[in-house]
Scaffold this motif. Structure first.
Motif, PDB file in Angstrom:
ATOM      1  N   THR A   6      69.679  -0.462 104.439  1.00 13.77           N
ATOM      2  CA  THR A   6      69.809   0.314 103.189  1.00 13.77           C
ATOM      3  C   THR A   6      69.953  -0.615 101.993  1.00 13.77           C
ATOM      4  N   THR A  32      66.659   8.066 104.031  1.00 13.53           N
ATOM      5  CA  THR A  32      67.411   9.137 103.368  1.00 13.53           C
ATOM      6  C   THR A  32      68.578   8.566 102.557  1.00 13.53           C
ATOM      7  N   GLU A  33      69.322   7.664 103.168  1.00 14.27           N
ATOM      8  CA  GLU A  33      70.482   7.099 102.482  1.00 14.27           C
ATOM      9  C   GLU A  33      70.051   6.214 101.312  1.00 14.27           C
ATOM     10  N   THR A  34      68.891   5.559 101.433  1.00 14.11           N
ATOM     11  CA  THR A  34      68.408   4.732 100.320  1.00 14.11           C
ATOM     12  C   THR A  34      68.131   5.598  99.081  1.00 14.11           C
ATOM     13  N   ASP A  35      67.522   6.744  99.300  1.00 15.90           N
ATOM     14  CA  ASP A  35      67.276   7.650  98.183  1.00 15.90           C
ATOM     15  C   ASP A  35      68.575   8.080  97.523  1.00 15.90           C
ATOM     16  N   GLU A  36      69.592   8.356  98.331  1.00 17.78           N
ATOM     17  CA  GLU A  36      70.871   8.769  97.769  1.00 17.78           C
ATOM     18  C   GLU A  36      71.546   7.635  97.003  1.00 17.78           C
ATOM     19  N   VAL A  37      71.467   6.421  97.519  1.00 18.28           N
ATOM     20  CA  VAL A  37      72.072   5.270  96.823  1.00 18.28           C
ATOM     21  C   VAL A  37      71.370   5.015  95.489  1.00 18.28           C
ATOM     22  N   PRO A  52      76.355   3.496 102.071  1.00 17.76           N
ATOM     23  CA  PRO A  52      77.122   4.359 102.993  1.00 17.76           C
ATOM     24  C   PRO A  52      77.565   3.589 104.248  1.00 17.76           C
ATOM     25  N   GLU A  79      66.856   5.674  90.794  1.00 14.39           N
ATOM     26  CA  GLU A  79      65.958   6.653  91.369  1.00 14.39           C
ATOM     27  C   GLU A  79      65.019   7.218  90.315  1.00 14.39           C
ATOM     28  N   GLN A 109      69.872   7.148  93.713  1.00 12.89           N
ATOM     29  CA  GLN A 109      70.238   8.225  92.792  1.00 12.89           C
ATOM     30  C   GLN A 109      71.602   7.959  92.179  1.00 12.89           C
ATOM     31  N   VAL A 110      72.509   7.441  92.999  1.00 10.09           N
ATOM     32  CA  VAL A 110      73.863   7.183  92.486  1.00 10.09           C
ATOM     33  C   VAL A 110      73.876   6.011  91.511  1.00 10.09           C
ATOM     34  N   CYS A 111      73.142   4.950  91.813  1.00  5.37           N
ATOM     35  CA  CYS A 111      73.189   3.749  90.970  1.00  5.37           C
ATOM     36  C   CYS A 111      72.221   3.812  89.786  1.00  5.37           C
TER      37      CYS A 111
END
Length: 864
Positions: free
Chosen positions: A823, A745-750, A804, A757, A752-754
């Motif tokens: 992550t 889950t956190e990998t997807d968010e990272v 995170p 994604e 997306q931020v960088c």
């Protein structure tokens, strides 16, 4: 060699001490030696030596040689004197032997003359005239014959009289010995016939009752003197000693003459050496006359002694009843209104007696009653009564019944009204654990008191106090050890003849005493346990939480109430386990002290009650624990805690309660640690039930940490490490799965931020529809412009990677570190896949200058 001899002599001379007694005596002897050898006066060769022949010096000086010669001469002189005295003694002995032989010859001749025919009258040679023969040195005249005939008759009568005298003396000796062994003294007979323990009852004013019997008065049981005078104690001790001596006499008579059913040929000579076949009728004790006299006299004595012993035992049995207030002297339960579960028919007292003495009769309180059972005369009386099986059996049954009534009365009073200054136990009914604990403590205290009381009644000769108790007073300073051993053998033989009517032993009496208490105790304990185990209860166990040290913020909700009841049931199990073990140890010790061969644990009602209640409570606990685990979801819905946290609370609470409870302190040393109850109350059962119920609902790493914390507490409280491995492994595997989920889950968010994604999603879409010859640059979202923009954004984020910290989701620092590393690895892996795809043949990009870092550099920059 000579030097060594000389050296030894010098050393011996130097080590000689002159202050020893032997040396002083030798010096004194030397000082008294004569100065001239002529004073010795001893000639070895038959003459005296000339004056000065043996002297080697003059002027009174004695040298070593003269000393040796003087010693030898003195020894020779003494030897010669001893020889002369010995020769003289031998001569005297020879003369004495000759005189003894002469006396023996004379005595033999006199005996021969007495036994033979002194006068020989023949009628063959001289027609009836007396003629002397070789044995008639006194003449042959008729006058002489008549004189010798008279002398012969006189000698015969004298010999017969002498023989009768000897036989009568032997008979008198035998009779005296018989009476000394088999007859009672005057004082003993008086005690056995008339003594009735008058000194133990205040009988003034009604001694004129039935046969002057003080115990026939209706109020005798209420006028007992518990501590009589020393004279009364001495009389009672003398009576008991006489009664035991009577038992020994009857036993010896039975062994000597039989029980009266054997042949009447038995005679009694008691070691006199008389030959009954040689005794004439005039001799007194002929063969048939002596046998009949001895046997019939002994049988009459046995009958008289048996009758006397029976009457004495009857009076002793009556005294025991009145002194202890049992049997016919017990207060009537209907009249006295004694709160007890059993009723005994006893003597009815008047209303004034009831008002004056109360429910316990003459006893002021329970302690006063217990002291009566420990009275030395009562203990000795029961010891003596064992020779009367009927009285002994009935007395023990009455005592056991009385103690059963008293113990039950005390327990019911303690429950409702309070006993011995304590508040009523029913006042703590709102506190289940305290209520059960107080009831068990009171019951165990009563059990120990009854055990000591019964043991003291039985172990009259088995303890150290017996010798002192036997010497309390009386003419007989106690029964000798040999006689006491003989009495024990008699009692054992009598017990073997009783068959099924054997008297109760210590453990049987203790079981009888505790029988009345066991039923109400069992009823109340099971009522408390079933109430606690019921999920629909009112949560009465919640008030206990302050004592247990785990007060919840919301003690009134269903979750806390259920958990409180569960912990209370486990606490009750610990109390029952503790008291069951204590009772078992006490019974085993009692068996050892009384030489019992059987284990009476199962026969004691108190032990049986504790064991049965423990089994029921353990079943209730196991069922309640499973029910609590099955309702974790419902409890979690009604509270702010998750299923795992509720399981943790249960494990921690019960584990700590287990450590605090005395019932589990010796579980490791217990021999029955594999029974069903022990398994139900064990930590593995608790941990396994709770963790198995919580694992399907383990959704967060905090839940896993909670279960691991519960395992840690259980390990500190006694759970073996080998038993916790299974659940530790299961929790770790679940935590790994949860970490993987969080990392994804956190990998997807990272990403997306960088900015990666979008590229990854477009690439996945292209891979799903890829055909040969297709390039990435021609696919939507993967154009040159899109890729350059995303890479530029990604490279700019590498200076402050948006990895995170997981501080809000993961409490364990090690797991947080692992999650962050995974992550970062996942992001680096996505960049590697995109980099390889862009630089490959299917990329189709004209300019790759936008790729500023290779995958290894990115992995290094993202490494934590």
């Amino acid at each position: 060699g000579s030097n060594n001899v000389l050296s030894d002599k010098v050393n011996r001379a130097l080590h000689v001490r002159t202050d020893t007694p032997a040396m002083r005596a030798a010096l004194d002897a030397l000082a008294n030696l004569p100065s001239d050898d002529s004073d010795v006066g001893i000639s070895i060769g038959g003459g005296n030596k000339p004056h000065g022949a043996g002297s080697s010096s003059s002027g009174g000086v004695i040298d070593a040689k003269s000393v040796r010669a003087a010693i030898e001469k003195d020894a020779l002189r003494r030897a010669l004197e001893f020889q002369r005295e010995l020769q003289k003694l031998a001569g005297d002995a020879t003369a004495l032997r000759e005189r003894v032989d002469n006396v023996a010859q004379v005595a033999a001749l006199v005996g021969k003359r007495v036994e033979s025919q002194i006068v020989d009258v023949t009628s063959e040679s001289n027609g009836g005239e007396f003629s002397g023969g070789e044995d008639d040195p006194f003449g042959t005249t008729p006058a002489a014959a008549d004189a010798w005939e008279e002398e012969r008759n006189l000698a015969s009568r004298l010999a017969s009289a002498q023989k009768s005298y000897v036989e009568a003396t032997k008979r008198q000796t035998a009779v005296n010995a018989f009476l000394d062994k088999f007859d009672l003294g005057e004082d003993e007979a008086r005690f056995l016939d008339h003594y009735n323990f008058e000194g133990f009852v205040a009988s003034d004013g009604y001694l004129e009752g039935e046969d002057n019997n003080p115990w026939s008065h209706p109020g005798a049981a209420l006028n007992i003197i518990p501590n009589p005078t020393e004279g009364a104690m001495d009389d009672a001790t003398a009576f008991l000693n006489a009664l035991e001596r009577l038992t020994v006499i009857r036993r010896e008579l039975t062994k000597t003459f039989g029980s009266g059913t054997e042949s009447s040929d038995v005679s009694f000579d008691y070691g006199t050496g008389m030959d009954n076949s040689t005794m004439g009728d005039e001799g007194g004790l002929g063969s048939s006359g002596g046998q009949s006299l001895g046997t019939h006299s002994a049988l009459r004595m046995m009958e008289q002694l048996a009758s006397r012993q029976e009457r004495a035992h009857e009076r002793l049995y009556q005294f025991v009843q009145f002194f202890l207030g049992i049997g016919s002297a017990a207060p009537s339960s209907n009249t006295m209104m004694v709160p007890t579960s059993s009723t005994d028919t006893g003597r009815s007292f008047s209303a004034s007696d009831v008002a004056s003495y109360g429910a316990l009769g003459r006893f002021r309180d329970g302690d006063d009653m217990d002291e009566a059972f420990n009275h030395p005369i009562i203990r000795r009386s029961l010891h003596v009564l064992r020779h009367s099986p009927a009285h002994h059996v009935h007395a023990l049954e009455l005592i056991a019944s009385g103690r059963r009534t008293e113990v039950t009365r005390r327990f019911l009073l303690a429950l409702t009204s309070g006993y011995d200054g304590m508040a009523p136990l029913e006042m703590k009914a709102h506190d289940p654990v305290g209520y059960v604990g107080d009831m068990l403590a009171f019951a165990f205290r009563a059990f120990r008191v009854e055990g000591e009381l019964v043991k003291m009644l039985f172990l009259w000769n088995g303890n150290k106090e017996s010798d002192d108790n036997r010497n309390d007073g009386g003419e007989d300073e106690g029964t000798p050890q040999e006689e006491e051993t003989q009495l024990d053998a008699i009692a054992e033989d009598e017990g073997d003849d009783q068959g099924d009517s054997r008297p109760m032993d210590v453990t049987e009496m203790l079981a009888q005493s505790m029988g009345g208490l066991a039923r109400p105790l069992r009823t109340r304990v099971l009522q408390v346990v079933s109430s606690l185990a019921s999920q629909g209860g009112d949560g009465s166990g919640g008030d206990r939480q302050g004592d247990l040290g785990h007060r919840s913020n919301d003690d009134d909700d269903d979750t806390s109430s259920s958990l409180n009841r569960l912990v209370a049931v486990f606490s009750v199990c610990g109390l029952l386990r503790f008291y069951r073990s204590a009772v078992q140890k006490a019974l085993d010790k009692l068996d050892d002290q009384t030489d019992a061969v059987a284990n009476h644990n199962a026969e004691n009602p108190f032990f049986t009650t504790c064991d049965e209640c423990l089994t029921e409570a353990a079943d209730f606990y196991a069922a309640s624990l499973r029910a609590f685990g099955a309702m974790l979801v419902a409890h979690s819905t009604n509270s702010a805690e998750s299923e795992a946290q509720l399981a943790q609370r249960a494990i921690v609470r019960i584990s700590e309660e287990r450590v605090a409870s005395p019932g589990f302190a010796e579980e490791s040393a217990s021999s029955d640690g594999e029974d069903v109850v022990s398994k139900q109350l064990s930590l593995p059962f608790l941990v396994g039930t709770m963790i198995d119920a919580a694992m399907p609902h383990l959704k967060t790493l905090d839940d896993g940490a909670a279960l691991k914390s519960a395992l840690t507490v259980a390990l500190k409280c006694g759970l073996k490490a080998s038993e916790s491995t299974k659940w530790s492994t299961l929790i770790q595997e679940t935590e790994k799965n949860l970490v993987e989920t969080f990392v994804d889950t956190e990998t997807d968010e990272v990403l997306q931020v960088c900015g990666l994604e979008g590229l990854r999603s477009a690439m996945r879409h292209m891979n799903g529809m890829y055909v040969k010859g297709m390039t990435m640059s021609s696919h939507p979202g993967l154009s040159q412009r899109d890729v350059e923009s995303s890479m530029k954004k990604f490279y700019s984020s590498l200076f402050s990677p948006p990895i995170p910290t997981f501080e809000d989701t993961i409490k364990d620092p090690e797991l947080r570190k692992i999650a962050r590393s995974k992550t970062a690895e996942r992001v680096a892996e996505v960049y590697r896949e995109l980099h390889e795809a862009i630089t490959s043949e299917k990329g189709g990009y004209a300019d790759l200058a936008f790729l500023g870092h290779d995958p290894n550099q990115v992995k290094t920059l993202l490494s934590l």
